[in-house]
Design an enzyme around this catalytic site. Structure first.
Site, short mmCIF file in Angstrom:
data_model
loop_
_atom_site.label_atom_id
_atom_site.label_comp_id
_atom_site.label_asym_id
_atom_site.label_seq_id
_atom_site.Cartn_x
_atom_site.Cartn_y
_atom_site.Cartn_z
N ARG A 16 72.75 0.85 90.25
CA ARG A 16 72.36 -0.02 89.14
C ARG A 16 72.39 -1.49 89.52
NH1 ARG A 16 76.00 1.23 84.30
NH2 ARG A 16 77.47 1.69 85.96
N LEU A 18 70.01 -3.56 89.81
CA LEU A 18 69.14 -4.41 88.99
C LEU A 18 69.85 -4.83 87.71
CD1 LEU A 18 66.35 -5.70 88.87
CD2 LEU A 18 65.54 -3.71 87.62
N LYS A 19 70.55 -3.88 87.12
CA LYS A 19 71.31 -4.18 85.90
C LYS A 19 72.32 -5.29 86.18
CE LYS A 19 74.94 -2.14 83.07
NZ LYS A 19 74.27 -2.12 81.77
N ASP A 609 75.40 14.42 62.26
CA ASP A 609 74.42 13.36 62.52
C ASP A 609 73.19 13.90 63.25
OD1 ASP A 609 75.93 11.22 61.48
OD2 ASP A 609 77.08 11.05 63.34
N GLU A 675 68.88 4.62 56.98
CA GLU A 675 68.75 3.19 57.20
C GLU A 675 67.65 2.66 56.30
OE1 GLU A 675 68.17 2.36 61.43
OE2 GLU A 675 66.61 0.95 60.83
N HIS A 704 73.16 -3.96 62.00
CA HIS A 704 72.60 -4.48 63.24
C HIS A 704 72.73 -5.99 63.35
CE1 HIS A 704 70.73 -0.57 62.36
NE2 HIS A 704 70.90 -0.39 63.65
N1 GLN Z 1 78.41 8.80 63.35
C1 GLN Z 1 77.77 7.91 64.28
C2 GLN Z 1 78.40 6.52 64.16
O1 GLN Z 1 78.85 6.20 63.10
C3 GLN Z 1 76.30 7.82 64.01
C4 GLN Z 1 75.60 7.00 65.04
C5 GLN Z 1 74.09 6.99 64.92
O2 GLN Z 1 73.54 7.17 63.88
N2 GLN Z 1 73.40 6.74 65.99
O3 GLN Z 1 78.44 5.79 65.11
#
Ligand code: GLN
Ligand code: ZN
Length: 765
Positions: A16, A18-19, A609, A675, A704
């Site tokens: 890695r 480059l990273k 999930d 979301e 985010h």
């Molecule tokens: N349960 C995971 C978290 O809370 C869900 C992450 C996700 O949706 N990518 O991090």
């Protein structure tokens, strides 16, 4: 002789490199010169590797400091106005920092500004930067990086073939900004620049240019199909040879279009779409080259060279000198070099091939069908045969109990005992939740402390017992904070998880992990997908002790937290000796056992999930339903083993539900959290139009960003939600996990969220 080549090589470097150098450059730790020198060194090393392997060309143009689609955007001068690069564009020399700002919003020089959007490249886990397109946009050649790289390769004595995203696929991947307009209206100007690029490459002495057009394996509107013809008729005047590369699937209804293009060669994916080889040859014109991609560029399994030779011999008879051989797609999507995996057991390692090994496979195959195999090639064939015979017979792969269990699945196994309407009554009684219940998506901040503890544990510096104690302390803290905040359905915080797939893969049988099997995900970010090599079972419970402990600390219903079968499948390298659906069902059954054990341990709410459900959709729409059928069934299998009173949640964090809302409803989760905060609840329209029957938690807190949402804002969002979904079926929650946030943001944000729920209860109770 059969030409052997590749469509692209991983640029990150075996370690890695480059990273490391780009991140150091972004931080200001190394200079631009050092960055450029390291880039050049990596390119040269990769070319040397390709030449040493015996390929007929080295691949130039596959290098990028961030992303190869971004490189093309920069080369076309498609730099959005907010980056203030009009001068650089008109001088034909967009600066590297400008490209970094497009990618990340910031760079060592220049003012920070909103980055371009990023999304997944076709059905891969590689993310590209979405070209921003404007009505009437005019393109100009705005970077000469590619030409320098060509010079570099030529001067070092290599024979380059240049690779570039093709003009139509570049436009196809782009997004219209501002007013709606037809992206194809920009094609002529795009082609002006491509023509100029091709002429310059010809002047440099380049014979072959590979233009990647994977858009040809998707459903194309008629206008786009026609545009392909128009574009390549225009480009045919270029004084060099074009190879149009298609991959990730069958040409399907674009087959005769692709074979009619006036180009010198076509590359097709014979791994994903083996059946198309014959029909493509039938239609190819007699002077055209066909590059057959039949070493898997998307997976890590060793090729069965003897079997491939047999498949290729009749193809060779038909094509003679016009046959080229390659991996199915760029090797960007597989790890760099298996030789580094000294800790993998030799049996398993013998079944694998990474990018470096795939070069040998292609070269050996070419020699085999030309009858010019050396003893080394013969040895490779016999080793591959031996390893793959051993793989097929290995006791590590097939567990009779797993196939028996799979065969015994009946329709009943994927159905809950009663319908949601009945279950919700039982759950209301069992859980006694208020209206607008509050919860989170699972993870709490992964502090540097937690990560340090995990590193120490993995390095053997922290004992198992001490690590467990450390994680319990963390859980106790997270539960206590949620008590204080007043969340109705708390979680344990997922401190013990490095990654939501790796954590489960490490505990399931049938999974293996590499040490250096990194694959670029976006920019400097790499992921190390697990390898699913055998039948999947769950030797012991995976999460029960954590959830049980967390539940012991509170009277509120603790939510158990699992990653779903489709997401585990989607983010792993999957075995190629059985359908993906079968592997997915195996994972589902292992998770079902975990769900049932959680319930037995007193956990009444369990979240499974599935953030990767949507990205698993096939590239062709007519294949969607078959995929959704087994994906939905797998989720249901994992969830349906519990009593009516146990509440199953799921979570998805992407923003397109309209076209799969039927499948989402079929999951029959009691609660889905999604979301929505950035779309201002517009995503709920899909649920409203569908009359989605179960409960929904439309995220009101955008995790985010570091911004702390205020109470009124969240109440207003929920009121928008109330126009579409009745109050009894609405939850209040953030829109994803909190692991990337800090406590300083999380606490006040959640406090506001709980307050918002209280106000809603007052208003709507
Ligand atoms: N349960 C995971 C978290 O809370 C869900 C992450 C996700 O949706 N990518 O991090
Ligand atoms: Zn999420």
């Amino acid at each position: 002789m059969t030409v052997s080549h590749i469509l692209g090589y991983p640029r990150i470097g075996a370690q890695r490199e480059l990273k490391k150098v780009t991140e150091a450059y972004w931080k200001g730790d190394v200079s631009r010169e050092v960055l450029e020198a390291e880039g050049q060194a990596l390119r040269c090393a990769n070319w040397q590797t390709q030449q040493d392997a015996g390929l007929d060309f080295v691949s130039v143009g596959d290098f990028a400091f961030y992303d190869q689609v971004l490189n093309v955007s920069v080369m076309l001068g498609a730099v959005p106005a907010r980056f203030n690069a009009q001068q650089e564009v008109s001088k034909g020399n967009v600066d590297l920092d400008t490209a970094f700002r497009m990618a990340r919003g910031r760079a060592p020089s220049g003012t920070p500004v909103a980055a371009c959007e990023m999304t997944k490249y076709f059905d891969t886990n590689y993310h590209y930067l979405v070209p921003e397109l404007h009505k009437g946009q005019v393109f100009t050649l705005a970077s000469d990086r590619l030409f320098h790289e060509v010079d570099e390769a030529l001067q070092a004595g290599f024979t380059p073939k240049v690779t570039l995203i093709g003009p139509l696929t570049w436009l196809w991947l782009g997004k219209a900004k501002g007013s709606e307009f037809d992206r194809l209206s920009l094609l002529d100007s795009v082609l002006d620049v491509y023509s100029e690029i091709l002429s310059r490459l010809a002047t440099q002495g380049i014979e072959w240019v590979q233009l990647d057009e994977p858009a040809l394996v998707q459903d194309l509107p008629l206008a786009w199909q026609q545009a392909f013809e128009r574009a390549y008729h225009r480009l045919q005047s270029a004084p060099l040879k074009l190879l149009v590369a298609t991959y990730f699937g069958a040409l399907g209804d674009n087959l005769s279009l692709a074979t009619r293009l006036p180009v010198a060669g076509l590359h097709i994916d014979a791994v994903r779409a083996p059946a198309q080889v014959e029909s493509v040859i039938d239609r190819l014109s007699p002077h055209q080259v066909l590059s057959v991609g039949l070493v898997d560029g998307r997976n890590i399994w060793r090729a069965d060279l003897a079997a491939l030779r047999e498949r290729l011999l009749p193809v060779k008879v038909r094509l003679g000198q016009r046959l080229w051989l390659a991996p199915s797609c760029s090797l960007l999507h597989v790890p760099v070099d298996l030789a580094q995996e000294t800790e993998l057991d030799s049996e398993l390692a013998g079944w694998l091939a990474f990018a470096r090994q795939k070069l040998d496979e292609v070269v050996t195959l070419a020699k085999l069908i030309d009858n010019r195999a050396t003893p080394i090639d013969e040895l490779r064939v016999s080793e591959a045969t031996r390893a793959l015979d051993a793989r097929r017979a290995s006791a590590r792969i097939h567990q009779p109990a797993v196939s028996r269990r799979l065969a015994a699945i009946t329709a009943k196994d994927s159905q809950r005992q009663s319908s949601y309407a009945h279950r919700s009554v039982a759950q209301r009684r069992a859980l006694a939740l208020p209206l607008f219940p509050t919860t989170t998506i699972g993870s709490f901040p992964q502090t540097s402390d937690i990560r340090a503890a995990r590193r120490a544990f993995k390095a053997g510096e922290l004992s198992q017992a001490d690590y467990e104690t450390r994680m319990r302390e963390e859980i106790a803290y997270v539960v206590e904070r949620q008590e204080v905040l007043g969340l109705d359905v708390p979680v344990h915080g997922e401190a013990e998880r490095n990654d939501m797939v790796e954590y489960f893969g490490e505990q399931l049988a049938g999974f293996a992990f590499t040490r250096f099997g990194w694959v670029q995900s976006y920019g400097s970010r790499c992921v190390k997908p697990p390898i699913i090599f055998g039948d999947v079972t769950r030797p012991v419970p995976m999460t029960v002790r954590w959830s049980e402990y967390a539940q012991s600390l509170t009277d509120k219903p603790m939510k158990g937290m699992l990653t779903g079968p489709v997401t585990i499948l989607q983010w792993s390298f999957v075995r190629d000796d059985q359908p993906r659906a079968t592997t997915c069902r195996q994972i589902a059954l292992a998770l079902r056992d975990e769900v049932v054990d959680l319930e037995k341990a007193g956990i009444q709410v369990i979240q499974i999930d599935e953030p990767a459900l949507r990205e698993g959709l096939p590239l062709r729409q007519h294949e969607w339903q078959a995929y959704l059928d087994w994906a939905v069934e797998s989720f249901q299998l994992s969830a349906a083993g519990v009593a009516d009173s146990t509440q199953i949640h799921t979570h998805m964090c992407y923003s397109e539900f309209n076209d799969i809302i039927g499948a989402i409803a079929a999951l029959d989760a009691d609660v889905i959290t999604i979301e929505t905060s950035r779309s201002n609840m517009e995503l709920l329209d899909a649920f409203q139009d569908f009359a989605y029957p179960n409960e929904i938690g439309p995220g009101v807190y955008d995790i985010h960003t570091p911004n702390i949402p205020d109470v009124a804002w969240m109440v207003a969002l929920m009121e928008k939600g109330l126009e579409k979904i009745p109050a009894e079926r609405l939850w209040v929650n953030p829109d994803c996990g909190l692991k990337t946030r800090g406590w300083a943001e999380v606490e006040p944000a959640l406090a506001n969220m709980v307050e918002a729920a209280k106000q809603l209860r007052q208003r709507y109770a």
